[in-house]
Design a protein around this motif. Structure first.
Motif, PDB file in Angstrom:
ATOM      1  N   SER A  82      -0.942   6.468   0.204  1.00  0.00           N
ATOM      2  CA  SER A  82      -0.259   5.209  -0.112  1.00  0.00           C
ATOM      3  C   SER A  82       1.145   5.149   0.472  1.00  0.00           C
ATOM      4  O   SER A  82       1.658   4.064   0.748  1.00  0.00           O
ATOM      5  N   LEU A  83       1.773   6.299   0.657  1.00  0.00           N
ATOM      6  CA  LEU A  83       3.143   6.316   1.181  1.00  0.00           C
ATOM      7  C   LEU A  83       3.209   6.100   2.693  1.00  0.00           C
ATOM      8  O   LEU A  83       4.263   5.736   3.206  1.00  0.00           O
ATOM      9  N   TRP A  84       2.126   6.343   3.407  1.00  0.00           N
ATOM     10  CA  TRP A  84       2.158   6.265   4.872  1.00  0.00           C
ATOM     11  C   TRP A  84       1.170   5.260   5.458  1.00  0.00           C
ATOM     12  O   TRP A  84       1.168   5.023   6.671  1.00  0.00           O
ATOM     13  N   PHE A  85       0.324   4.648   4.647  1.00  0.00           N
ATOM     14  CA  PHE A  85      -0.789   3.839   5.130  1.00  0.00           C
ATOM     15  C   PHE A  85      -0.362   2.520   5.767  1.00  0.00           C
ATOM     16  O   PHE A  85      -0.960   2.058   6.721  1.00  0.00           O
ATOM     17  N   TRP A  86       0.688   1.897   5.272  1.00  0.00           N
ATOM     18  CA  TRP A  86       1.007   0.516   5.620  1.00  0.00           C
ATOM     19  C   TRP A  86       1.844   0.434   6.892  1.00  0.00           C
ATOM     20  O   TRP A  86       3.013   0.772   6.902  1.00  0.00           O
ATOM     21  N   VAL A  87       1.250  -0.076   7.956  1.00  0.00           N
ATOM     22  CA  VAL A  87       1.921  -0.162   9.258  1.00  0.00           C
ATOM     23  C   VAL A  87       3.129  -1.082   9.198  1.00  0.00           C
ATOM     24  O   VAL A  87       4.214  -0.746   9.692  1.00  0.00           O
ATOM     25  N   ASP A  88       2.983  -2.247   8.581  1.00  0.00           N
ATOM     26  CA  ASP A  88       4.087  -3.211   8.551  1.00  0.00           C
ATOM     27  C   ASP A  88       5.268  -2.694   7.733  1.00  0.00           C
ATOM     28  O   ASP A  88       6.431  -2.850   8.131  1.00  0.00           O
ATOM     29  N   ILE A  89       5.005  -2.046   6.607  1.00  0.00           N
ATOM     30  CA  ILE A  89       6.111  -1.504   5.803  1.00  0.00           C
ATOM     31  C   ILE A  89       6.776  -0.341   6.523  1.00  0.00           C
ATOM     32  O   ILE A  89       8.008  -0.220   6.525  1.00  0.00           O
ATOM     33  N   ASN A  90       5.977   0.522   7.153  1.00  0.00           N
ATOM     34  CA  ASN A  90       6.552   1.642   7.904  1.00  0.00           C
ATOM     35  C   ASN A  90       7.475   1.140   9.010  1.00  0.00           C
ATOM     36  O   ASN A  90       8.574   1.672   9.215  1.00  0.00           O
ATOM     37  N   ASP A  91       7.030   0.107   9.730  1.00  0.00           N
ATOM     38  CA  ASP A  91       7.870  -0.467  10.791  1.00  0.00           C
ATOM     39  C   ASP A  91       9.145  -1.062  10.223  1.00  0.00           C
ATOM     40  O   ASP A  91      10.238  -0.881  10.771  1.00  0.00           O
ATOM     41  N   GLU A  92       9.009  -1.780   9.108  1.00  0.00           N
ATOM     42  CA  GLU A  92      10.180  -2.399   8.487  1.00  0.00           C
ATOM     43  C   GLU A  92      11.203  -1.348   8.057  1.00  0.00           C
ATOM     44  O   GLU A  92      12.409  -1.507   8.259  1.00  0.00           O
ATOM     45  N   ILE A  93      10.720  -0.253   7.483  1.00  0.00           N
ATOM     46  CA  ILE A  93      11.621   0.819   7.056  1.00  0.00           C
ATOM     47  C   ILE A  93      12.239   1.515   8.260  1.00  0.00           C
ATOM     48  O   ILE A  93      13.436   1.820   8.271  1.00  0.00           O
ATOM     49  N   ASP A  94      11.435   1.754   9.301  1.00  0.00           N
ATOM     50  CA  ASP A  94      11.945   2.430  10.507  1.00  0.00           C
ATOM     51  C   ASP A  94      13.049   1.635  11.185  1.00  0.00           C
ATOM     52  O   ASP A  94      13.997   2.214  11.716  1.00  0.00           O
ATOM     53  N   ARG A 109       9.926  10.796   0.693  1.00  0.00           N
ATOM     54  CA  ARG A 109       8.557  10.513   1.143  1.00  0.00           C
ATOM     55  C   ARG A 109       7.944  11.740   1.807  1.00  0.00           C
ATOM     56  O   ARG A 109       6.787  12.088   1.541  1.00  0.00           O
ATOM     57  N   TRP A 110       8.730  12.423   2.650  1.00  0.00           N
ATOM     58  CA  TRP A 110       8.228  13.649   3.283  1.00  0.00           C
ATOM     59  C   TRP A 110       8.045  14.761   2.256  1.00  0.00           C
ATOM     60  O   TRP A 110       7.040  15.479   2.267  1.00  0.00           O
ATOM     61  N   ALA A 111       9.003  14.926   1.358  1.00  0.00           N
ATOM     62  CA  ALA A 111       8.902  15.964   0.322  1.00  0.00           C
ATOM     63  C   ALA A 111       7.697  15.704  -0.583  1.00  0.00           C
ATOM     64  O   ALA A 111       6.975  16.641  -0.958  1.00  0.00           O
ATOM     65  N   MET A 112       7.473  14.451  -0.925  1.00  0.00           N
ATOM     66  CA  MET A 112       6.343  14.091  -1.774  1.00  0.00           C
ATOM     67  C   MET A 112       5.018  14.387  -1.076  1.00  0.00           C
ATOM     68  O   MET A 112       4.066  14.870  -1.701  1.00  0.00           O
ATOM     69  N   THR A 113       4.958  14.118   0.221  1.00  0.00           N
ATOM     70  CA  THR A 113       3.753  14.398   0.987  1.00  0.00           C
ATOM     71  C   THR A 113       3.467  15.893   1.008  1.00  0.00           C
ATOM     72  O   THR A 113       2.331  16.323   0.766  1.00  0.00           O
ATOM     73  N   ILE A 114       4.487  16.687   1.276  1.00  0.00           N
ATOM     74  CA  ILE A 114       4.315  18.148   1.306  1.00  0.00           C
ATOM     75  C   ILE A 114       3.937  18.657  -0.085  1.00  0.00           C
ATOM     76  O   ILE A 114       3.034  19.497  -0.227  1.00  0.00           O
ATOM     77  N   TYR A 115       4.602  18.139  -1.126  1.00  0.00           N
ATOM     78  CA  TYR A 115       4.295  18.546  -2.493  1.00  0.00           C
ATOM     79  C   TYR A 115       2.833  18.245  -2.839  1.00  0.00           C
ATOM     80  O   TYR A 115       2.141  19.075  -3.440  1.00  0.00           O
ATOM     81  N   CYS A 116       2.357  17.063  -2.463  1.00  0.00           N
ATOM     82  CA  CYS A 116       0.972  16.696  -2.761  1.00  0.00           C
ATOM     83  C   CYS A 116      -0.021  17.564  -1.994  1.00  0.00           C
ATOM     84  O   CYS A 116      -1.047  17.978  -2.547  1.00  0.00           O
ATOM     85  N   ILE A 117       0.270  17.854  -0.733  1.00  0.00           N
ATOM     86  CA  ILE A 117      -0.632  18.709   0.052  1.00  0.00           C
ATOM     87  C   ILE A 117      -0.704  20.108  -0.557  1.00  0.00           C
ATOM     88  O   ILE A 117      -1.792  20.670  -0.731  1.00  0.00           O
ATOM     89  N   LEU A 118       0.451  20.663  -0.908  1.00  0.00           N
ATOM     90  CA  LEU A 118       0.457  21.979  -1.556  1.00  0.00           C
ATOM     91  C   LEU A 118      -0.249  21.905  -2.912  1.00  0.00           C
ATOM     92  O   LEU A 118      -0.954  22.845  -3.309  1.00  0.00           O
TER      93      LEU A 118
END
Length: 196
Positions: A82-94, A109-118
């Motif tokens: 859910s944190l990385w799926f949306w192309v339009d929101i990712n572009d807007e944030i970038d 967002r990166w820390a949360m992704t790593i935390y979830c993978i671990l």
């Protein structure tokens, strides 16, 4: 209760979950509303919808239901998506100008992704607890229920575990219906755009 060697790691996971899945995103959401940063607001609102599965899991665990192990694992899978799926929101944030909010949000967002993978790697071996008839008697499974039971003691001390598990099941049914509607109906229409 017999000691299990990984109990400190389970409690560390609960503490990190409290920080990464509740406290930091709540602060970021308030900050994004105050700063009127639309892209971050929308992504965090989507995050809260998806992450509600964690709250449902806590109630299922308070009820001692094995399905909570499946919902807990699914939450750890769905949150980074859910944190990385949306192309339009990712572009807007970038394309937003650099700011402390953008830096802290991106770091979270990166820390949360790593935390979830671990978390997926660490939690997956306990998926068998969902199918075990004696999961509550198995120390390796029941150690995961200690945190939710402590939550129950603080906030629902007069409630019966069966009732809290029932509330969790109702929440899970609503969540699955909404997720199914999104996957099979809305996703085909809007694709990876969150604005349609």
């Amino acid at each position: 209760m017999p000691q299990v060697w990984f109990r400190p790691y389970v409690w560390m996971d609960y503490r990190l979950a409290l920080l990464f899945t509740l406290i930091i995103p709540l602060i970021l959401l308030i900050w994004a509303f105050v700063q009127k940063v639309d892209g971050i607001q929308r992504l965090l609102i989507i995050y809260w919808r998806v992450a509600s599965l964690l709250a449902i899991t806590v109630y299922l665990m308070m009820g001692g239901l094995g399905i909570s192990f499946i919902s807990g694992l699914m939450a750890r899978i769905l949150i980074p998506i859910s944190l990385w799926f949306w192309v339009d929101i990712n572009d807007e944030i970038d394309y937003q100008p650099k700011s402390p909010l953008k830096l802290i949000f991106t770091s979270w967002r990166w820390a949360m992704t790593i935390y979830c993978i671990l978390g997926i790697v660490g939690f997956a071996p306990f998926l068998g607890c969902a199918f075990s008839e004696n999961a509550l008697k198995n120390p390796g499974c029941s150690v995961w229920l200690e945190g939710p039971l402590m939550f129950k003691d603080y906030f629902h001390h007069n409630s019966k575990p069966a009732f809290l598990g029932f509330l969790g099941m109702i929440g899970l049914v609503i969540y699955v219906v909404y997720l199914s509607y999104f996957v099979f109906v809305k996703l085909g229409k809007q694709g990876r755009s969150a604005t349609q």
